[in-house]
Design an enzyme around this catalytic site. Structure first.
Site, PDB file in Angstrom:
ATOM      1  N   LYS A 345       0.771  -1.115   0.039  1.00  0.00           N
ATOM      2  CA  LYS A 345      -0.049   0.089   0.074  1.00  0.00           C
ATOM      3  C   LYS A 345       0.913   1.129   0.111  1.00  0.00           C
ATOM      4  O   LYS A 345       0.278   2.282  -0.654  1.00  0.00           O
ATOM      5  CB  LYS A 345      -0.846   0.004   1.416  1.00  0.00           C
ATOM      6  CG  LYS A 345      -2.061  -1.010   1.173  1.00  0.00           C
ATOM      7  CD  LYS A 345      -3.031  -0.749   2.178  1.00  0.00           C
ATOM      8  CE  LYS A 345      -2.579  -0.737   3.702  1.00  0.00           C
ATOM      9  NZ  LYS A 345      -2.064  -1.752   4.179  1.00  0.00           N
ATOM     10  N   THR A 347       3.763   1.616  -1.202  1.00  0.00           N
ATOM     11  CA  THR A 347       4.495   1.548  -2.489  1.00  0.00           C
ATOM     12  C   THR A 347       3.438   2.305  -3.373  1.00  0.00           C
ATOM     13  O   THR A 347       3.890   3.064  -4.203  1.00  0.00           O
ATOM     14  CB  THR A 347       4.839   0.348  -3.041  1.00  0.00           C
ATOM     15  OG1 THR A 347       5.710  -0.226  -1.696  1.00  0.00           O
ATOM     16  CG2 THR A 347       5.852   0.416  -4.207  1.00  0.00           C
ATOM     17  N   ARG A 369       2.191   7.401   7.190  1.00  0.00           N
ATOM     18  CA  ARG A 369       2.513   7.151   9.154  1.00  0.00           C
ATOM     19  C   ARG A 369       4.111   7.039   9.287  1.00  0.00           C
ATOM     20  O   ARG A 369       4.913   6.619   8.043  1.00  0.00           O
ATOM     21  CB  ARG A 369       1.945   5.877   9.336  1.00  0.00           C
ATOM     22  CG  ARG A 369       0.402   5.909   9.440  1.00  0.00           C
ATOM     23  CD  ARG A 369      -0.140   4.475   9.919  1.00  0.00           C
ATOM     24  NE  ARG A 369       0.058   3.515   8.846  1.00  0.00           N
ATOM     25  CZ  ARG A 369      -0.202   2.251   8.941  1.00  0.00           C
ATOM     26  NH1 ARG A 369      -0.586   1.994  10.325  1.00  0.00           N
ATOM     27  NH2 ARG A 369      -0.218   1.307   8.190  1.00  0.00           N
ATOM     28  N   LYS A 380       9.688  -6.882   9.755  1.00  0.00           N
ATOM     29  CA  LYS A 380       8.917  -6.415   8.623  1.00  0.00           C
ATOM     30  C   LYS A 380       9.829  -5.500   7.644  1.00  0.00           C
ATOM     31  O   LYS A 380       9.856  -5.420   6.723  1.00  0.00           O
ATOM     32  CB  LYS A 380       7.565  -5.676   9.289  1.00  0.00           C
ATOM     33  CG  LYS A 380       6.850  -4.895   7.930  1.00  0.00           C
ATOM     34  CD  LYS A 380       5.820  -4.364   8.551  1.00  0.00           C
ATOM     35  CE  LYS A 380       4.732  -3.983   7.623  1.00  0.00           C
ATOM     36  NZ  LYS A 380       5.383  -2.739   6.624  1.00  0.00           N
ATOM     37  N   ALA A 599      -2.373  -0.284  13.857  1.00  0.00           N
ATOM     38  CA  ALA A 599      -3.696  -0.263  12.898  1.00  0.00           C
ATOM     39  C   ALA A 599      -4.494  -1.351  13.417  1.00  0.00           C
ATOM     40  O   ALA A 599      -5.847  -1.441  13.252  1.00  0.00           O
ATOM     41  CB  ALA A 599      -3.293  -0.613  11.478  1.00  0.00           C
ATOM     42  N   PHE A 630      -3.572  -1.815   7.006  1.00  0.00           N
ATOM     43  CA  PHE A 630      -3.945  -3.189   6.823  1.00  0.00           C
ATOM     44  C   PHE A 630      -4.992  -3.256   5.588  1.00  0.00           C
ATOM     45  O   PHE A 630      -5.091  -2.284   4.755  1.00  0.00           O
ATOM     46  CB  PHE A 630      -4.436  -3.982   8.137  1.00  0.00           C
ATOM     47  CG  PHE A 630      -3.203  -3.948   9.030  1.00  0.00           C
ATOM     48  CD1 PHE A 630      -2.140  -4.493   8.502  1.00  0.00           C
ATOM     49  CD2 PHE A 630      -3.381  -3.852  10.115  1.00  0.00           C
ATOM     50  CE1 PHE A 630      -0.895  -4.757   9.284  1.00  0.00           C
ATOM     51  CE2 PHE A 630      -2.292  -4.058  11.189  1.00  0.00           C
ATOM     52  CZ  PHE A 630      -1.114  -4.548  10.734  1.00  0.00           C
ATOM     53  N   PHE A 718       3.618  -8.013  -9.870  1.00  0.00           N
ATOM     54  CA  PHE A 718       5.153  -8.654  -9.416  1.00  0.00           C
ATOM     55  C   PHE A 718       5.606  -9.506 -10.621  1.00  0.00           C
ATOM     56  O   PHE A 718       4.751  -9.874 -11.598  1.00  0.00           O
ATOM     57  CB  PHE A 718       4.984  -9.633  -8.345  1.00  0.00           C
ATOM     58  CG  PHE A 718       4.332  -9.318  -6.897  1.00  0.00           C
ATOM     59  CD1 PHE A 718       5.453  -9.302  -5.871  1.00  0.00           C
ATOM     60  CD2 PHE A 718       3.473  -8.361  -6.496  1.00  0.00           C
ATOM     61  CE1 PHE A 718       5.362  -8.839  -4.610  1.00  0.00           C
ATOM     62  CE2 PHE A 718       3.425  -7.747  -5.618  1.00  0.00           C
ATOM     63  CZ  PHE A 718       4.209  -7.985  -4.301  1.00  0.00           C
ATOM     64  N   TRP A 747       6.777  -0.058  -8.619  1.00  0.00           N
ATOM     65  CA  TRP A 747       7.984  -0.715  -8.040  1.00  0.00           C
ATOM     66  C   TRP A 747       9.156  -0.633  -9.070  1.00  0.00           C
ATOM     67  O   TRP A 747      10.226  -0.324  -8.725  1.00  0.00           O
ATOM     68  CB  TRP A 747       7.412  -1.791  -7.524  1.00  0.00           C
ATOM     69  CG  TRP A 747       8.856  -2.495  -6.789  1.00  0.00           C
ATOM     70  CD1 TRP A 747       9.046  -2.213  -5.506  1.00  0.00           C
ATOM     71  CD2 TRP A 747       9.730  -3.501  -7.257  1.00  0.00           C
ATOM     72  NE1 TRP A 747      10.096  -2.833  -5.018  1.00  0.00           N
ATOM     73  CE2 TRP A 747      10.798  -3.869  -5.989  1.00  0.00           C
ATOM     74  CE3 TRP A 747      10.060  -4.464  -8.298  1.00  0.00           C
ATOM     75  CZ2 TRP A 747      11.426  -4.944  -6.080  1.00  0.00           C
ATOM     76  CZ3 TRP A 747      10.929  -5.096  -8.489  1.00  0.00           C
ATOM     77  CH2 TRP A 747      11.790  -5.501  -7.237  1.00  0.00           C
TER      78      TRP A 747
END
Length: 894
Positions: A345, A347, A369, A380, A599, A630, A718, A747
Site C-alpha cells: 500500500k 508503495t 505514517r 517487517k 492499525a 491493513f 510482481f 515498483w
C-alpha cells in the site's frame, strides 16, 4: 498628498483583510526623539502600527544585527527600518534585514532590483524618493551628490540618471569640490557640511537639498539666501515615503500570504533492471534541499523548521494563512486482506503521487505514517515504500526522523510515573500533609496553579484561596483515590521487547511495598499517538491529553491526566511532535510523514493535520493521497468512521490495493510466511486460484461501497504474475463494482508505471460522491459493534464476554457511549481467526474485552487477544543493519 494616498491604500487593504494589523519595527540607536515622534505621527495618520526598538547609543553592529535577526523571524512584523548613526550603516547591518521586510530599500537585493529597473519588486530608499519628489525638469541639468555615499547615494545616482540628469559625486574633502560645486545646477547634500567649506563655492541660484538627519533635528542650517534650500522638507518627506513603502510592503506581504502556484522541479529517474535494493535506489538519487522543496510548493520561510538537509517540520500557522483556500481531492489507499508480507500500500501511495505530479503535472501530496523502530529492527523492515516508489532518504525516514515517537514515549512515561507516584504519596500521607505539599508556600505566597483551579471547578469548589478550603474540600481535592487494579495506562518503549509484556513495578524498598503487576506497550500503541493522529490543533491536543482516562477511583469514576495535573507538561513535550514532517519521493514530489498509530488497536492512519495542510497546499485541482493500515475492513473502516469524523474531511476516491499473490492465498493457496521462500503456487500461473481468491477482493469492494465512495483497484504487479492472471483480476474487479482496475508497475518503473492508475483516480474523483458514515454515534455501544461485525466483517452476530459487557455498562454510565468504535482485530482475515481466508461467513465474533481511549475519542473492543508489544524473531532485521564508520552510511535497511 503622499500621506493621504498611503492612508487610502491601507484602508482599502484593511477592508479586504479585516484582521490585518500591519506593523513596522524601527530599530533606533541614538537619542533623537524628534525622528521617533515624526515616524509615530505619520504612522498614526496613515493607520500603521509602529514598534520602536531603542538600543543604547554606542551599540555595536553585532548587537544591531542580533536585533534585526530577531525581528526578521517575527511573523507579526511586516516591515523593518533602521534609524542609526552614519557609522553603523554598513553592508553587514543593511543586508541582515530580510529583503521582504526592508522598507528602506537599502539591502543589496533591493538596490540590485532598482538598478535593473525592477520597479514591481523593489522598494526605493525613502530619502532618494523624497529628493526626486522635490526636483523637477532634470533633463540636461548637472546634479552633484556631496557626502552622499552608500546605498542612498547609489539609489539617487541611478534614479537621477534615469531622469536625464548628469550626475557627479564627491566627498567633502575632495580636492575638486570647489570646481564641482561651482558647475552644479543642483547640490544634494548627504551629510553635514564641514565648517571649512564656504557657501561662496556654490553659485547663486543653485538648488540645494540636504538629506542629512541633522536637518530634521534642526541642528544644521544651510543659511544661503540665494539658494533654494529644501532641506527641511526632505526629512519629513522621507519619513512619509517610508510609510508609503510600508503600505506597499504590506500589500506585497498580503500577496505572499495567499496561495501560490507550485513551481515544482521533479527529479529524473533512470530505473535499472534488475531492480536494485531499496537502499541502493534511495542512495542513488540526490534529494532536493528541503527548503527548496518547501518554496516550490508555496510554503513561506517562517512556516518550516529545518532538520538537517532533507526534512523539515511544517508549522500549523499555515492552516490559518490558507483557511480560505479550497481543498484538493482526498484519496485513500486501502487494501484487500493481506498476506503477512504486506501487499504494497505504501508503495502504491508513493507511485501514485509520483505519477500524478512528475508525469501528469498535477499537484499531489502523499501523507504517510511514521514507521516504528519495532518493525524496522524486527521482521517487517522499514515502511518508506519500495523499489522506484519510495520516500528518500529512506534511512532517515525509517530511523527516528524528527523524534516524534520519542516525544510520545517521554510524555506517555511521564504520565505513567505520575500515576504510581500519586498512589504512593496518597497512601503514605494525611490529607493535610498531602494538601500542604500539593499547594506549597512559595516566597511567602500560597496559591493554586491553573490546572489545580480547573480541578477545583470540576469538583464544584468555587474557591481560589488555598486557606479557605474546608477539611472535606481538602480531602476531595487532594485525594484521587486511584484503584490500582483499574489502571489502564502502561509504560511504552519503541522496541519489540516481549519480556516487557508483563512486569512487576514497585519492588524497591523505597516504594514501601506498593508492588503491582504492569506491562510495557510499544510506543506507537500509546493513546498519545492516537491523539497525535486525530488532533486538529494545539488547543485540541491539550484538551484531548487532559481527557485521557488512566484508571478509575475507588468509587468507579474515571481518573484523567487532567486530575493528575500533568496535561500542560504533556503538551510541552508534544509541542514539536504536533507539526508534520516534510520529505520527498524519489521523483522529488512532496510527502508528509506524521503519526503512526497501531492499525490493529488504534485507527492506523496518518495525521489529520498532515492531510489538512496538504489539502490546502495542493490547491483545488490537486490530490492528497493518504494510506490506511491493513485491509479495508480495518484501516479503511476506521478512516471513515473515526478519522473523517475528527477531521470533517470527505474522501473523493478509495484506491484498493490487491496482489495476485494475496488473491491466490485467499483462493486456497498454501500459507505465506515472512522470511520463507514462496511456494510454487505463487510463482507459477494458476488462474483457478486467482479466480477463487477474488472473493476477498469483491468483499472489500463491497465494504467500500457501504460508504458511498468510488473505488479504483490498483493491482500491484510482481514479476511472477502472468498477463492472464492480471487481466482476470482487473476484469473481475470491474464486474464487481469497481470504477476501474489498473495494473501498476511503479515498483520497477517509478511514477511512469502508475500513470494509468493516476488517470483512473482523476476520473473517479470527478464522479458523484455520496459519502456516508456506517453508523450513528447515538446508537448504543453494542449496536455499533454489531453493525461493524455484520456489515463489514460478514459475521452472523457478536458475543460479549462478561468482562466486556461490564466495561460497556461502565463506559455508558460514565458518559462515553457516544464515541465511535475502533475494533482491535487481526488483519490477516475478515474474521477474528487469522487462518480463515477468503470471505468467512456465519461466524460469531467474540468480544473479549472493551477498552476506551477517551482522549483520542474512541471505544476499542478487543476481538480475541491482541498483543500491544511485539517480540523479536529468531533472526531480526538488526543482523543486517550496520554503520560505515568512515562514511557514516547506514547499511542493511530495506
Amino acid at each position: 498628498k503622499i500621506t493621504e494616498n498611503a492612508k487610502k491604500s491601507l484602508a482599502s487593504l484593511k477592508r479586504e483583510n479585516p484582521q490585518l494589523e500591519p506593523t513596522l519595527a524601527i530599530i533606533q540607536a541614538h537619542n533623537d526623539h524628534l525622528i521617533q515622534e515624526t515616524n509615530k505621527k505619520f504612522a498614526e495618520e496613515i493607520g500603521l502600527r509602529v514598534v520602536h526598538i531603542r538600543l543604547p547609543e554606542g551599540s555595536s553592529k553585532d548587537e544591531i544585527v542580533g536585533e534585526i535577526l530577531r525581528l526578521n523571524e517575527d511573523p507579526n512584523v511586516q516591515g523593518l527600518a533602521l534609524d542609526l548613526p552614519e557609522s553603523l550603516y554598513s553592508s553587514k547591518v543593511l543586508n541582515a534585514v530580510k529583503p521582504e521586510k526592508d522598507v528602506d530599500g537599502l539591502s543589496d537585493v533591493n538596490l540590485g532590483r532598482l538598478v535593473h529597473d525592477d520597479a514591481y519588486d523593489c522598494l526605493v530608499p525613502p530619502t532618494a524618493c523624497a529628493v526626486m519628489e522635490l526636483l523637477e525638469d532634470l533633463g540636461g541639468r548637472t546634479v552633484l551628490l556631496v557626502g552622499a555615499g552608500g546605498a542612498v547615494g547609489a539609489a539617487l545616482q541611478c534614479m537621477l540618471q534615469r531622469e536625464g540628469a548628469v550626475t557627479l559625486s564627491c566627498q567633502w574633502k575632495a580636492p575638486q569640490l570647489q570646481t564641482k560645486l561651482h558647475h552644479a545646477d543642483v547640490v544634494v547634500v548627504g551629510s553635514t557640511k564641514p565648517d571649512d567649506v564656504p557657501l561662496s563655492w556654490i553659485k547663486p541660484g543653485t538648488t540645494i537639498i540636504s538629506c542629512s538627519r541633522d536637518v530634521l533635528s534642526e541642528k544644521h542650517n544651510q543659511g544661503q539666501e540665494n539658494s533654494h534650500a529644501a532641506g527641511n522638507a526632505v526629512g519629513s518627506l522621507a519619513i512619509a515615503m517610508r510609510m508609503q513603502n510600508m503600505v506597499k510592503n504590506t500589500e506585497r506581504w498580503i500577496r505572499s500570504q495567499q496561495y501560490r502556484e507550485w513551481d515544482l522541479h521533479c527529479l529524473k529517474l533512470q530505473p535499472l533492471s534488475p531492480v536494485p535494493s531499496d537502499i541502493e535506489i534511495s542512495r542513488a538519487q540526490s534529494p532536493k534541499a528541503v527548503d527548496v522543496l518547501a518554496k516550490e510548493i508555496g510554503l513561506l520561510t517562517d512556516e518550516i523548521e529545518i532538520y538537517g538537509q532533507t526534512k523539515a517540520k511544517v508549522r500549523l500557522s499555515l492552516l490559518e494563512r490558507l483557511k480560505d483556500q479550497p481543498d484538493g481531492k482526498y484519496v485513500l489507499v486501502a487494501g484487500i486482506t493481506p498476506t503477512p508480507l504486506g501487499e504494497g500500500k505504501s508503495t502504491v501511495t508513493i507511485g501514485l503521487v509520483q505519477a500524478l505530479t512528475a508525469h501528469l503535472n498535477v499537484n499531489s501530496f502523499a501523507c504517510l505514517r511514521q514507521p516504528s523502530q519495532g518493525p524496522t529492527f524486527g521482521v517487517k523492515g522499514g515502511a518508506a515504500g519500495g523499489g522506484y516508489a519510495q520516500v528518500i532518504p529512506m534511512e532517515e525516514f525509517n530511523l527516528h526522523l524528527t523524534g516524534d515517537i520519542h516525544a510520545i514515549t517521554a510524555a506517555n512515561n511521564l504520565l505513567a510515573a505520575a500515576i504510581d507516584a500519586r498512589i504512593l504519596h496518597e497512601n503514605t500521607q494525611s490529607d493535610k500533609a498531602l494538601y500542604n505539599r500539593l499547594v506549597p508556600v512559595v516566597n511567602g505566597v500560597r496559591g493554586f496553579s491553573a490546572i489545580q483551579l480547573a480541578r477545583l471547578r470540576r469538583l464544584g469548589i468555587n474557591k481560589t484561596d488555598p486557606g479557605t478550603l474546608t477539611e472535606e474540600e481538602i480531602s476531595r481535592f487532594a485525594r484521587l483515590d486511584i484503584d490500582p487494579s483499574t489502571i489502564t495506562w502502561q509504560r511504552v518503549v519503541d522496541t519489540n521487547d516481549r519480556f516487557l509484556r508483563k512486569i512487576t513495578v514497585g519492588q524497591a524498598n523505597t516504594e514501601k511495598g506498593f508492588v503491582r503487576q504492569a506491562q510495557f506497550d510499544i510506543a506507537v500503541a500509546s493513546e498519545i499517538m492516537a491523539i497525535l493522529a486525530l488532533t486538529t490543533s494545539l488547543q485540541d491536543m491539550k484538551e484531548r491529553l487532559g481527557k485521557m482516562v488512566v484508571a478509575n477511583d475507588k468509587k468507579g469514576e474515571p481518573v484523567t491526566a487532567e486530575d493528575l495535573g500533568v496535561t500542560g507538561a504533556l503538551a510541552v513535550l508534544m509541542k514539536d511532535a504536533i507539526k508534520p514532517t516534510l520529505m520527498q519521493t524519489l521523483e522529488g514530489t512532496p510527502v508528509f510523514v506524521h503519526a503512526g498509530p497501531f492499525a490493529n488497536i488504534a485507527h492506523g492512519n496518518s495525521s489529520v493535520l498532515a492531510d489538512k495542510i496538504a489539502l490546502k497546499l495542493v490547491g483545488e485541482k490537486g490530490f492528497v493521497v493518504t494510506e490506511a493500515g491493513f485491509g479495508a475492513d480495518i484501516g479503511m473502516e476506521k478512516f471513515f468512521n473515526i478519522k473523517c469524523r475528527a477531521s470533517g474531511l470527505v474522501p473523493s476516491v478509495v484506491v484498493l490495493v490487491a496482489t495476485v499473490r494475496a488473491l491466490k492465498m485467499h483462493g486456497g493457496g498454501p500459507n505465506v510466511t515472512a522470511g520463507a521462500p514462496l511456494k510454487k503456487e505463487y510463482t507459477e500461473e494458476n488462474l483457478q486460484l486467482v479466480a477463487d481468491g477474488c472473493c476477498n477482493l469483491q468483499k472489500q469492494i463491497q465494504i467500500t461501497q457501504l460508504f458511498g465512495v468510488p473505488v479504483v483497484v490498483a493491482l500491484n504487479v510482481f514479476k511472477t504474475d502472468s498477463p492472464a492472471e492480471i487481466d482476470l483480476v482487473c476484469k473481475i474487479a470491474k464486474q464487481s463494482g469497481a470504477f476501474d482496475a489498473v495494473p501498476c508497475n511503479h515498483w520497477s518503473a517509478g511514477g511512469r508505471g502508475a500513470v494509468k492508475l493516476a488517470q483512473a483516480v482523476e476520473k473517479a474523483a470527478n464522479q458523484k460522491n455520496s459519502f456516508k458514515y456506517l453508523y450513528s454515534l447515538e446508537l448504543p455501544i453494542v449496536e455499533k459493534i454489531r453493525i461493524i461485525a455484520q456489515k463489514v466483517y460478514g459475521a452472523q452476530d457478536i458475543e460479549l464476554s462478561p468482562a466486556a459487557q461490564s466495561q460497556v455498562d461502565r463506559y455508558t454510565r460514565q458518559g462515553f457511549g457516544n464515541l465511535p468504535i475502533c475494533m482491535a482485530k487481526t488483519h490477516l482475515s475478515l474474521s477474528h481467526q487469522p487462518e480463515r481466508k477468503g470471505v468467512p461467513t456465519g461466524f460469531i465474533l467474540p468480544i473479549s474485552d472493551v477498552r476506551a481511549s477517551i482522549g483520542a475519542g474512541f471505544i476499542y473492543p478487543l476481538v480475541g487477544t491482541m498483543s500491544t508489544m511485539p517480540g523479536l524473531p529468531t533472526r531480526p532485521c538488526f543482523y543486517d543493519i550496520d554503520l560505515d564508520p568512515v562514511t557514516e552510511q547506514v547499511k542493511g535497511l530495506f
